[in-house]
Write an enzyme that holds these catalytic residues in place. Structure first.
Site, PDB file in Angstrom:
ATOM      1  N   GLU A  38      38.901  55.635  41.593  1.00 45.43           N
ATOM      2  CA  GLU A  38      39.908  55.878  42.481  1.00 45.43           C
ATOM      3  C   GLU A  38      38.941  56.960  42.836  1.00 45.43           C
ATOM      4  O   GLU A  38      38.223  57.998  42.283  1.00 45.43           O
ATOM      5  CB  GLU A  38      41.538  56.963  42.271  1.00 45.43           C
ATOM      6  N   LYS A 109      47.258  53.911  49.470  1.00 44.06           N
ATOM      7  CA  LYS A 109      48.086  53.982  48.284  1.00 44.06           C
ATOM      8  C   LYS A 109      49.114  54.982  48.921  1.00 44.06           C
ATOM      9  O   LYS A 109      49.186  56.105  50.029  1.00 44.06           O
ATOM     10  CB  LYS A 109      47.414  55.648  47.867  1.00 44.06           C
ATOM     11  N   CYS A 143      45.790  54.713  41.363  1.00 44.77           N
ATOM     12  CA  CYS A 143      46.449  56.109  40.041  1.00 44.77           C
ATOM     13  C   CYS A 143      48.171  55.797  40.640  1.00 44.77           C
ATOM     14  O   CYS A 143      48.865  55.358  39.162  1.00 44.77           O
ATOM     15  CB  CYS A 143      45.958  56.784  40.353  1.00 44.77           C
TER      16      CYS A 143
HETATM   17  C1  ACM Z   1      46.993  59.886  40.361  1.00 46.58           C
HETATM   18  O1  ACM Z   1      47.310  59.427  40.887  1.00 46.58           O
HETATM   19  N1  ACM Z   1      45.430  60.081  41.027  1.00 46.58           N
HETATM   20  C2  ACM Z   1      46.925  60.721  39.437  1.00 46.58           C
END
Ligand code: ACM
Length: 267
Positions: A38, A109, A143
């Site tokens: 990420e 995301k 993530c």
């Molecule tokens: C995250 O979602 N970067 C912990």
């Protein structure tokens, strides 16, 4: 097919150096598909939304995605990588999927972690897409999406054989939790995490590494510690097409969705 991930410590704001480091590591491993962490080229701790907006890039057309796309073209490979994406005034914590023919897809995301909520927008529409890249059908999540089992479930129901999972993990639970995500959906998952620390928020964050590849039987095929490395492994994506946990238990066919209506009610 051979799938690889890259784990390294990006330095905040040093985009070109981080990109070169990630590509340099990837070049040491032959694979058809690579997963990078990420926000791998920018670093993680943007001070505020303006800084995130200034560093974010349009997709396609931005520096990182274009450099990666030309690397994919030269190498004949696919890459899934996390980057900050600008779209008008909006800023997303995104993952791009690039291949020899260019951009295949973008995932923004959905479940933002802690201060990311002050930095990034979230998409309002369902965009959990599955892409057939020839070698396999793949889907992306980023993530903290790991802690919402719905994401992996939807991707698997839509046919993903491999979940590509760029990450900047700080909590310790994800590597073990992804074993369950794979087991309950009978899919592969490639979690590419970063290592190193950042302290631009007056709060040092240490990223745990432990990048890993898990198979549909919940076996960890490969897991790093906090090394800086790219590693690859051979896997057969078709193993993810058999959803039986036992000869009598098909995990998709046996779902009783009429009993799950609570899942559609917001709280
Ligand atoms: C995250 O979602 N970067 C912990």
């Amino acid at each position: 097919m051979r799938v690889a991930f890259v784990q390294f410590p990006p330095a905040f704001g040093r985009t070109a150096e981080n990109l070169a480091q990630a590509i340099g590591l990837a070049e040491g491993v032959e694979a058809e598909l690579y997963v990078f962490p990420e926000l791998f080229a920018s670093g993680y701790q943007f001070r505020d939304r303006e800084e995130a907006r200034a560093i974010a890039e349009p997709v396609p057309g931005g520096f990182v995605a274009e450099e990666l796309a030309s690397w994919c073209r030269r190498r004949g490979a696919f890459v899934c990588a996390g980057l900050a994406e600008a779209d008008g005034e909006a800023v997303y914590n995104s993952a791009v999927l690039l291949g020899p023919a260019g951009l295949r897809g973008v995932y923004r995301k959905v479940h933002l972690f802690r201060h990311e909520k002050e930095l990034f927008d979230v998409p309002v529409e369902d965009h959990f897409e599955v892409y057939d890249i020839g070698h396999a059908r793949v889907g992306m999540m980023i993530c903290f999406d790991w802690i919402f089992p719905e994401v992996a479930r939807i991707l698997a129901l839509r046919g993903a054989q491999i979940i590509l999972h760029p990450a900047n993990l700080v909590l310790p639970h994800c590597p073990e939790a992804m074993i369950t995500r794979c087991l309950e959906n009978r899919v592969f998952a490639v979690t590419a995490n970063r290592v190193g620390t950042e302290d631009r928020w007056g709060e040092e964050m240490t990223f745990i590494g432990e990048s890993q590849i898990v198979n549909p039987q919940g076996e960890v095929l490969m897991r790093l510690e906090d090394d800086e490395a790219a590693v690859g492994i051979d896997l057969n994506p078709a193993e993810a097409d058999d959803k039986r946990a036992t000869p009598e238990n098909d995990l998709f066919a046996d779902r009783l969705v009429q009993l799950y209506t609570e899942l559609l009610r917001p709280r």
